[in-house]
Write a protein that holds these residues in place. Structure first.
Motif, PDB file in Angstrom:
ATOM      1  N   MET A   1      -0.441  15.423  12.484  1.00 24.41           N
ATOM      2  CA  MET A   1      -0.503  15.622  13.898  1.00 24.41           C
ATOM      3  C   MET A   1      -0.855  16.860  14.548  1.00 24.41           C
ATOM      4  O   MET A   1      -0.276  17.966  13.883  1.00 24.41           O
ATOM      5  N   ASN A   2      -1.714  16.864  15.406  1.00 25.22           N
ATOM      6  CA  ASN A   2      -2.025  18.158  16.279  1.00 25.22           C
ATOM      7  C   ASN A   2      -0.864  18.259  17.197  1.00 25.22           C
ATOM      8  O   ASN A   2      -0.668  17.539  18.256  1.00 25.22           O
ATOM      9  N   ARG A   3      -0.297  19.522  17.441  1.00 25.18           N
ATOM     10  CA  ARG A   3       0.537  19.800  18.289  1.00 25.18           C
ATOM     11  C   ARG A   3       0.037  20.757  19.265  1.00 25.18           C
ATOM     12  O   ARG A   3      -0.703  21.797  18.923  1.00 25.18           O
ATOM     13  N   THR A   4       0.265  20.584  20.578  1.00 26.25           N
ATOM     14  CA  THR A   4      -0.470  21.373  21.491  1.00 26.25           C
ATOM     15  C   THR A   4       1.022  22.487  21.852  1.00 26.25           C
ATOM     16  O   THR A   4       2.103  22.286  22.229  1.00 26.25           O
ATOM     17  N   SER A   5       0.635  23.632  21.898  1.00 23.45           N
ATOM     18  CA  SER A   5       1.593  24.831  22.125  1.00 23.45           C
ATOM     19  C   SER A   5       1.204  25.255  23.627  1.00 23.45           C
ATOM     20  O   SER A   5       0.276  25.648  23.842  1.00 23.45           O
ATOM     21  N   VAL A   6       2.440  25.557  24.244  1.00 20.58           N
ATOM     22  CA  VAL A   6       2.333  26.131  25.637  1.00 20.58           C
ATOM     23  C   VAL A   6       3.311  26.975  25.744  1.00 20.58           C
ATOM     24  O   VAL A   6       4.422  27.154  25.403  1.00 20.58           O
ATOM     25  N   LYS A   7       2.635  28.135  26.113  1.00 19.76           N
ATOM     26  CA  LYS A   7       3.460  29.716  26.218  1.00 19.76           C
ATOM     27  C   LYS A   7       3.831  29.580  27.646  1.00 19.76           C
ATOM     28  O   LYS A   7       2.966  29.686  28.445  1.00 19.76           O
ATOM     29  N   ILE A   8       5.033  29.947  28.058  1.00 16.47           N
ATOM     30  CA  ILE A   8       5.861  30.065  29.101  1.00 16.47           C
ATOM     31  C   ILE A   8       6.578  31.434  28.996  1.00 16.47           C
ATOM     32  O   ILE A   8       7.356  31.913  28.106  1.00 16.47           O
ATOM     33  N   VAL A   9       6.505  32.130  30.143  1.00 22.10           N
ATOM     34  CA  VAL A   9       6.926  33.402  30.305  1.00 22.10           C
ATOM     35  C   VAL A   9       8.414  33.236  31.453  1.00 22.10           C
ATOM     36  O   VAL A   9       8.179  32.773  32.271  1.00 22.10           O
ATOM     37  N   ILE A  10       9.434  33.678  31.002  1.00 23.87           N
ATOM     38  CA  ILE A  10      10.431  33.804  31.554  1.00 23.87           C
ATOM     39  C   ILE A  10      10.753  35.304  32.107  1.00 23.87           C
ATOM     40  O   ILE A  10      11.021  35.986  31.160  1.00 23.87           O
ATOM     41  N   ALA A  11      10.649  35.789  33.425  1.00 23.93           N
ATOM     42  CA  ALA A  11      10.536  37.194  33.952  1.00 23.93           C
ATOM     43  C   ALA A  11      11.701  37.241  35.066  1.00 23.93           C
ATOM     44  O   ALA A  11      12.196  36.433  35.549  1.00 23.93           O
ATOM     45  N   GLY A  12      11.626  38.625  35.411  1.00 25.88           N
ATOM     46  CA  GLY A  12      12.481  38.748  36.625  1.00 25.88           C
ATOM     47  C   GLY A  12      13.151  40.041  36.301  1.00 25.88           C
ATOM     48  O   GLY A  12      12.761  40.742  35.336  1.00 25.88           O
ATOM     49  N   GLY A  13      13.905  40.579  37.339  1.00 26.94           N
ATOM     50  CA  GLY A  13      14.562  41.880  37.106  1.00 26.94           C
ATOM     51  C   GLY A  13      15.805  42.011  36.266  1.00 26.94           C
ATOM     52  O   GLY A  13      16.202  40.961  35.737  1.00 26.94           O
ATOM     53  N   PHE A  14      16.475  43.091  36.207  1.00 32.07           N
ATOM     54  CA  PHE A  14      17.612  43.408  35.167  1.00 32.07           C
ATOM     55  C   PHE A  14      18.599  42.524  35.564  1.00 32.07           C
ATOM     56  O   PHE A  14      18.895  42.444  36.931  1.00 32.07           O
TER      57      PHE A  14
ATOM     58  N   SER B   1      13.231  41.336  41.786  1.00 32.82           N
ATOM     59  CA  SER B   1      12.224  40.320  41.468  1.00 32.82           C
ATOM     60  C   SER B   1      10.859  40.721  41.814  1.00 32.82           C
ATOM     61  O   SER B   1       9.890  39.961  41.549  1.00 32.82           O
ATOM     62  N   PHE B   2      10.737  41.456  42.879  1.00 29.09           N
ATOM     63  CA  PHE B   2       9.524  41.841  43.516  1.00 29.09           C
ATOM     64  C   PHE B   2       8.475  42.219  42.311  1.00 29.09           C
ATOM     65  O   PHE B   2       7.397  41.776  42.308  1.00 29.09           O
ATOM     66  N   PRO B   3       8.762  42.995  41.531  1.00 29.29           N
ATOM     67  CA  PRO B   3       7.676  43.553  40.440  1.00 29.29           C
ATOM     68  C   PRO B   3       7.095  42.404  39.726  1.00 29.29           C
ATOM     69  O   PRO B   3       5.958  42.375  39.485  1.00 29.29           O
ATOM     70  N   ALA B   4       8.071  41.390  39.337  1.00 30.95           N
ATOM     71  CA  ALA B   4       7.536  40.304  38.569  1.00 30.95           C
ATOM     72  C   ALA B   4       6.628  39.361  39.256  1.00 30.95           C
ATOM     73  O   ALA B   4       5.572  38.919  38.829  1.00 30.95           O
ATOM     74  N   VAL B   5       7.104  38.991  40.694  1.00 29.17           N
ATOM     75  CA  VAL B   5       5.977  38.622  41.469  1.00 29.17           C
ATOM     76  C   VAL B   5       4.683  39.176  41.747  1.00 29.17           C
ATOM     77  O   VAL B   5       3.374  38.448  41.419  1.00 29.17           O
ATOM     78  N   ASP B   6       4.733  40.261  41.820  1.00 30.46           N
ATOM     79  CA  ASP B   6       3.341  41.094  41.782  1.00 30.46           C
ATOM     80  C   ASP B   6       2.599  41.101  40.785  1.00 30.46           C
ATOM     81  O   ASP B   6       1.383  40.970  40.702  1.00 30.46           O
ATOM     82  N   TYR B   7       3.346  41.114  39.155  1.00 32.10           N
ATOM     83  CA  TYR B   7       2.691  41.134  38.142  1.00 32.10           C
ATOM     84  C   TYR B   7       1.853  39.818  38.087  1.00 32.10           C
ATOM     85  O   TYR B   7       0.657  39.941  37.678  1.00 32.10           O
TER      86      TYR B   7
ATOM     87  N   GLU C   1      13.977  31.620  54.370  1.00 30.16           N
ATOM     88  CA  GLU C   1      14.419  33.031  54.354  1.00 30.16           C
ATOM     89  C   GLU C   1      14.002  33.781  53.018  1.00 30.16           C
ATOM     90  O   GLU C   1      13.475  34.870  53.188  1.00 30.16           O
ATOM     91  N   ILE C   2      14.229  33.004  51.951  1.00 33.00           N
ATOM     92  CA  ILE C   2      13.811  33.737  50.610  1.00 33.00           C
ATOM     93  C   ILE C   2      12.394  33.929  50.435  1.00 33.00           C
ATOM     94  O   ILE C   2      11.990  35.025  49.957  1.00 33.00           O
ATOM     95  N   ARG C   3      11.747  32.845  50.962  1.00 36.34           N
ATOM     96  CA  ARG C   3      10.148  32.979  50.820  1.00 36.34           C
ATOM     97  C   ARG C   3       9.627  34.247  51.712  1.00 36.34           C
ATOM     98  O   ARG C   3       8.772  34.764  51.320  1.00 36.34           O
ATOM     99  N   SER C   4      10.348  34.210  52.994  1.00 35.85           N
ATOM    100  CA  SER C   4       9.860  35.330  53.697  1.00 35.85           C
ATOM    101  C   SER C   4      10.155  36.657  53.342  1.00 35.85           C
ATOM    102  O   SER C   4       9.416  37.551  53.128  1.00 35.85           O
ATOM    103  N   ALA C   5      11.373  36.916  52.719  1.00 34.83           N
ATOM    104  CA  ALA C   5      11.890  38.055  52.243  1.00 34.83           C
ATOM    105  C   ALA C   5      10.892  38.518  51.050  1.00 34.83           C
ATOM    106  O   ALA C   5      10.659  39.539  50.867  1.00 34.83           O
ATOM    107  N   MET C   6      10.580  37.588  50.119  1.00 32.75           N
ATOM    108  CA  MET C   6      10.108  37.858  48.961  1.00 32.75           C
ATOM    109  C   MET C   6       8.189  37.715  49.152  1.00 32.75           C
ATOM    110  O   MET C   6       7.355  38.130  48.327  1.00 32.75           O
TER     111      MET C   6
END
Length: 184
Positions: free
Chosen positions: A1-14, A110-116, A141-146
């Motif tokens: 069986m062929n499996r498809t591997s999908v890589k996801i990153v979980i990011a954000g601030g400290f 979270s700004f640096p992760a969004v920028d990245y 409000e969140i969309r605007s601030a970020m």
């Protein structure tokens, strides 16, 4: 069986809940590189808003979730402190997308992760982590601030909750797939 591997990153601030999210949704015992916060980090790690935090990720978190017999998501959680950002390029290599965790008490973390991810053209969703209770801010409000573009999905989750974390992953996969070129 062929499996498809999908890589996801979980990011954000400290302290935004990256390790918690990976742990809540992984079908395997997650690999974590949590270390005790020590006095050596005083003045380096800003614990404002997360004063009770005792551990921090120093390399990565890793988990896995099987979506179907032929699709497996591999989750890579980034460290949040800026002194570990040099690792992000390796962790993001080959990723189809990212979840950027947002703590509304400390949006600026979270700004640096969004920028990245914006700079690299990697699809991402902004995920407001509600594990501290109700949020007094609206989506707009969140969309605007970020400064999030309309094309960036904004989702709400509780990183401690498996079902909630899965919904964020589904939103990310749908968003990443929507950005694929359409076959003629």
């Amino acid at each position: 069986m062929n499996r498809t591997s999908v890589k996801i990153v979980i990011a954000g601030g400290f302290g935004t809940g990256k390790t918690t999210l990976v742990s809540s949704v992984s079908e395997i015992t997650p690999l974590t590189t949590e270390e005790l916060l020590t006095s050596a980090s005083v003045g380096i790690d800003d614990v404002t808003g997360v004063e009770s935090k005792t551990h921090t990720t120093v390399a990565l978190d890793f988990g896995r979730i099987t979506i179907s017999p032929d699709v497996v998501l591999y989750l890579f959680g980034t460290p949040g402190q800026d002194r570990f950002w040099f690792m992000w390029d390796e962790l993001a290599e080959g990723a189809v997308g990212a979840i950027v965790l947002v703590d509304t008490r400390r949006l600026d973390t979270s700004f640096p992760a969004v920028d990245y991810f914006e700079r690299r053209g990697i699809p991402f969703v902004a995920a407001v982590n509600q594990f501290f209770g109700e949020c007094e801010y609206t989506d707009d409000e969140i969309r605007s601030a970020m400064e999030l573009g309309a094309e960036v999905p904004l989702v709400w989750l509780d990183a401690r909750d498996r079902a909630s974390s899965k919904l964020a992953l589904i939103a990310l996969v749908r968003h990443a797939m929507s950005r694929l070129p359409q076959a003629a």
